[in-house]
Enzyme design. Structure first.
Site, PDB file in Angstrom:
ATOM      1  N   CYS A  59      13.808  10.622   7.087  1.00 20.83           N
ATOM      2  CA  CYS A  59      13.586  10.225   8.475  1.00 20.83           C
ATOM      3  C   CYS A  59      14.845  10.437   9.304  1.00 20.83           C
ATOM      4  O   CYS A  59      14.769  10.722  10.489  1.00 20.83           O
ATOM      5  CB  CYS A  59      13.163   8.769   8.537  1.00 20.83           C
ATOM      6  SG  CYS A  59      14.282   7.684   7.633  1.00 20.83           S
ATOM      7  N   LYS A  89       0.883  -1.175   0.000  1.00 19.53           N
ATOM      8  CA  LYS A  89       0.000   0.000   0.000  1.00 19.53           C
ATOM      9  C   LYS A  89       0.919   1.224   0.000  1.00 19.53           C
ATOM     10  O   LYS A  89       1.472   1.607   1.043  1.00 19.53           O
ATOM     11  CB  LYS A  89      -0.871  -0.022   1.256  1.00 19.53           C
ATOM     12  CG  LYS A  89      -2.213   0.682   1.134  1.00 19.53           C
ATOM     13  CD  LYS A  89      -2.162   2.156   0.852  1.00 19.53           C
ATOM     14  CE  LYS A  89      -1.879   3.005   2.060  1.00 19.53           C
ATOM     15  NZ  LYS A  89      -1.702   4.444   1.725  1.00 19.53           N
ATOM     16  N   GLU A 105       9.069   1.167  11.172  1.00 23.17           N
ATOM     17  CA  GLU A 105      10.234   2.041  10.908  1.00 23.17           C
ATOM     18  C   GLU A 105       9.662   3.450  10.916  1.00 23.17           C
ATOM     19  O   GLU A 105       8.949   3.831   9.980  1.00 23.17           O
ATOM     20  CB  GLU A 105      10.844   1.746   9.533  1.00 23.17           C
ATOM     21  CG  GLU A 105      11.102   0.283   9.235  1.00 23.17           C
ATOM     22  CD  GLU A 105      12.232  -0.306  10.047  1.00 23.17           C
ATOM     23  OE1 GLU A 105      13.024   0.461  10.606  1.00 23.17           O
ATOM     24  OE2 GLU A 105      12.302  -1.541  10.140  1.00 23.17           O
TER      25      GLU A 105
HETATM   26  P1  NAD Z   1       2.249   8.472   7.543  1.00 27.01           P
HETATM   27  O1  NAD Z   1       2.350   7.710   8.816  1.00 27.01           O
HETATM   28  O2  NAD Z   1       1.282   9.571   7.457  1.00 27.01           O
HETATM   29  O3  NAD Z   1       1.909   7.491   6.337  1.00 27.01           O
HETATM   30  C1  NAD Z   1       2.688   6.372   6.022  1.00 27.01           C
HETATM   31  C2  NAD Z   1       1.831   5.337   5.333  1.00 27.01           C
HETATM   32  O4  NAD Z   1       0.816   4.904   6.243  1.00 27.01           O
HETATM   33  C3  NAD Z   1       1.098   5.861   4.094  1.00 27.01           C
HETATM   34  O5  NAD Z   1       1.034   4.851   3.126  1.00 27.01           O
HETATM   35  C4  NAD Z   1      -0.284   6.177   4.635  1.00 27.01           C
HETATM   36  O6  NAD Z   1      -1.302   6.133   3.669  1.00 27.01           O
HETATM   37  C5  NAD Z   1      -0.463   5.063   5.648  1.00 27.01           C
HETATM   38  N1  NAD Z   1      -1.415   5.389   6.715  1.00 27.01           N
HETATM   39  C6  NAD Z   1      -1.704   6.620   7.222  1.00 27.01           C
HETATM   40  N2  NAD Z   1      -2.643   6.509   8.178  1.00 27.01           N
HETATM   41  C7  NAD Z   1      -2.964   5.202   8.272  1.00 27.01           C
HETATM   42  C8  NAD Z   1      -3.864   4.463   9.080  1.00 27.01           C
HETATM   43  N3  NAD Z   1      -4.648   5.065   9.976  1.00 27.01           N
HETATM   44  N4  NAD Z   1      -3.909   3.134   8.915  1.00 27.01           N
HETATM   45  C9  NAD Z   1      -3.116   2.513   8.025  1.00 27.01           C
HETATM   46  N5  NAD Z   1      -2.254   3.148   7.223  1.00 27.01           N
HETATM   47  C10 NAD Z   1      -2.160   4.492   7.350  1.00 27.01           C
HETATM   48  O7  NAD Z   1       3.731   8.967   7.225  1.00 27.01           O
HETATM   49  P2  NAD Z   1       4.203   9.834   5.976  1.00 27.01           P
HETATM   50  O8  NAD Z   1       3.841  11.249   6.219  1.00 27.01           O
HETATM   51  O9  NAD Z   1       3.773   9.169   4.721  1.00 27.01           O
HETATM   52  O10 NAD Z   1       5.797   9.641   6.053  1.00 27.01           O
HETATM   53  C11 NAD Z   1       6.624  10.426   6.814  1.00 27.01           C
HETATM   54  C12 NAD Z   1       7.082   9.681   8.041  1.00 27.01           C
HETATM   55  O11 NAD Z   1       7.761   8.491   7.683  1.00 27.01           O
HETATM   56  C13 NAD Z   1       8.068  10.477   8.849  1.00 27.01           C
HETATM   57  O12 NAD Z   1       7.739  10.393  10.204  1.00 27.01           O
HETATM   58  C14 NAD Z   1       9.383   9.782   8.577  1.00 27.01           C
HETATM   59  O13 NAD Z   1      10.360   9.948   9.580  1.00 27.01           O
HETATM   60  C15 NAD Z   1       8.955   8.373   8.441  1.00 27.01           C
HETATM   61  N6  NAD Z   1       9.956   7.569   7.741  1.00 27.01           N
HETATM   62  C16 NAD Z   1      10.677   6.657   8.463  1.00 27.01           C
HETATM   63  C17 NAD Z   1      11.654   5.899   7.835  1.00 27.01           C
HETATM   64  C18 NAD Z   1      12.468   4.862   8.604  1.00 27.01           C
HETATM   65  O14 NAD Z   1      13.099   4.029   7.967  1.00 27.01           O
HETATM   66  N7  NAD Z   1      12.478   4.899   9.938  1.00 27.01           N
HETATM   67  C19 NAD Z   1      11.892   6.073   6.472  1.00 27.01           C
HETATM   68  C20 NAD Z   1      11.133   7.001   5.771  1.00 27.01           C
HETATM   69  C21 NAD Z   1      10.165   7.741   6.423  1.00 27.01           C
END
Ligand code: NAD
Length: 496
Positions: A300, A189, A265
């Site tokens: 991140c 997804k 992550e």
């Molecule tokens: P997000 O949590 O808003 O979304 C991530 C994914 O989860 C998307 O596909 C989104 O559609 C889905 N999602 C959102 N709400 C959901 C729910 N209620 N149920 C199920 N799925 C849901 O994060 P984002 O804004 O897309 O990404 C940024 C974040 O990702 C930052 O916090 C960043 O630090 C983190 N990140 C971490 C790493 C790592 O390896 N630790 C790498 C890249 C990004």
């Protein structure tokens, strides 16, 4: 090469297919609904993408389950899986211009990096796990001679992969590589903000010979498609990358459904600690600018909390502030651009809100601080440096996920370590010192999944990537990632 291609012409000619990929074929959402895929470069629509919901996720999971249960992939010899995945990696490289363009249009990063970083890293990840999988051995336990205990790793089943928008292809590959190589089926997804490359990857995988149903993609919103995937009773594990806020929900979904494994992550607020015994202040300052402003600060592991010894802080801030304009945002489709657009209007507002908060809490803007290029209709922010930040301020506590750096001064080692560790996050950290004892000592004390010493840029598929504390629990990359997508089985055999 990026410079010789007219990316604008290619963008104009591009036709988007936003349908799901389920059981090896393109399918519209069962409801027929779509959502508009907007480009952050200029706010324009790139095309319609299927709005996957519970029924689409269910169809994808059923296809994945059937593929897993009949062994069409899981039962193949590791060397056979290796060959298919190697072809998949080759196809990714062959489609590099198209994939890079999709990534840039969809989430705003500079085309030169989409081409030189995102596409090759994605291919390398798939290739590396393909190469690894027929070289990993199982174990025999040192038991009494009356028995033989085999300790083996078996694929887990159906993996739900939910990924963010900042490195859409790479984040997907970090799940796909180990999960597919180990013999699992996957339902991916992608973020609703960047679904395009995931859909193309699934097509390329099928062309490479991955059996239908083994790798499915359902685009859609988090609370619809994401939630349905994480709650599905036939999904054995969730490989999630995204915000800490959503990561919490993954545990709730697991608790409310089948206790599927959850590997998170999550976010970061990485500390970059520069001691006054590090002679090359300029290298440290230029490194932090490069790492912080890369990918518009939407990384991140961006070193967003910069702790500098008070004796060198003035000089350090002057260099970083002088560097910042070199990262000024520009047209992402121009091959010379080093900083592109933030992913969307919401992210723009979030980042500008943090800049306002920093200023109103009393931090001093040493560079940037303003929205840029608003006439384009896109979402650009100047690379921003705050000096005089206290570790208690909102800009030092919360992940901003934009090009905003906070410089915090310290007076001795104990204070630096205490402040660096005073964060709910623990993804990465960095220590800069010419004193080998101090460098080792501080590296040990920093509570983070990765600690860099006198550099910040080293990265390789061979090393684990993941966080302590609320930065997550899993580890992507390296052979350790196989642990997430395999079950450990003991088989006892009696020997008479
Ligand atoms: P997000 O949590 O808003 O979304 C991530 C994914 O989860 C998307 O596909 C989104 O559609 C889905 N999602 C959102 N709400 C959901 C729910 N209620 N149920 C199920 N799925 C849901 O994060 P984002 O804004 O897309 O990404 C940024 C974040 O990702 C930052 O916090 C960043 O630090 C983190 N990140 C971490 C790493 C790592 O390896 N630790 C790498 C890249 C990004």
């Amino acid at each position: 090469m990026a410079e010789t291609i007219d990316w604008h012409a290619r963008a104009k000619a591009l036709r988007i297919d936003g349908r799901c990929v389920i059981d090896g074929e393109r399918r519209a959402a069962l409801s027929g609904e779509t959502f508009d895929c907007l480009s952050p470069i200029d706010g324009r629509s790139l095309g319609a993408v299927a709005r996957g919901r519970e029924a689409d996720v269910d169809a994808a999971v059923r296809a994945a389950r059937a593929a897993f249960d009949d062994g069409r992939w899981a039962d193949k010899a590791p060397a056979q899986r290796k060959r298919v995945l190697q072809k998949f990696a080759d196809k990714i490289l062959a489609a590099k211009d198209e994939l890079a363009l999709l990534e840039t249009l969809d989430m705003g990063k500079p085309i030169q990096y989409a081409l030189s970083v995102d596409v090759p890293s994605t291919a390398r990840c798939i290739q590396w796990y393909a190469e690894a999988v027929d070289k990993v051995y199982d174990e025999i336990a040192p038991t009494p001679r009356s028995g033989l205990a085999l300790i083996t790793r078996e694929p887990m089943g159906v993996i739900g992969a939910i990924v963010p928008w900042n490195y859409p292809m790479i984040m997907a590959a970090w799940k796909l590589g180990p999960a597919l190589a180990a013999g699992n089926s996957v339902v991916l997804k992608p973020s609703e903000k960047s679904p395009l490359t995931a859909l193309r990857l699934a097509e390329l995988a099928v062309e490479a010979g991955l059996p239908p149903g083994v790798f499915n993609v359902v685009p859609g919103y988090g609370q619809e498609a994401g939630e349905a995937l994480a709650l599905h009773m036939q999904v054995d594990a969730i490989g999630f990358t995204g915000s800490t806020r959503t990561g919490r929900r993954m545990y709730e979904y697991a608790g409310r459904s089948n206790l599927k494994r959850v590997y998170n992550e999550l976010g970061g607020k990485s500390a970059f600690v520069v001691f006054d015994d590090f002679a090359d202040v300029e290298r440290a300052a230029k490194t932090v600018a490069g790492s912080m402003f890369f990918n518009q600060g939407e990384s991140c592991n961006a070193p967003s909390r910069v702790f500098v010894h008070e004796r060198i802080a003035e000089a350090f801030v002057a260099i970083v502030a002088a560097e910042a304009p070199a990262y000024a945002p520009a047209d992402p489709l121009d091959a010379k651009t080093v900083m592109g657009a933030l992913v969307d209007d919401t992210q723009l507002k979030t980042v500008m809100g943090y800049i306002d908060a920093g200023a109103s809490e009393g931090a001093r803007i040493a560079a940037g601080g303003k929205r840029a290029l608003s006439e384009t209709g896109g979402y650009y922010v100047e690379p921003t440096v705050f000096d005089g930040v206290a570790n208690t301020m909102k800009i030092a506590r919360e992940e901003i996920f934009g090009p905003v750096m906070s410089v915090i001064r310290f007076s001795d080692e104990a204070e630096a370590v205490k402040m660096a560790n005073d964060s709910s996050y623990g993804l990465q950290a960095s220590v800069w010192s010419d004193n080998i004892n101090r460098a080792h000592r501080v590296a040990r004390r920093l509570r983070a999944g990765t600690v860099h010493v006198n550099q910040y840029d080293e990265d390789d598929i061979t090393v684990p990537f993941g966080g302590y504390k609320q930065s997550g629990n899993g580890r992507d990359k390296s052979l350790h990632a196989f642990d997430k997508y395999t079950e450990l089985k003991t088989t006892w055999i009696r020997i008479d």
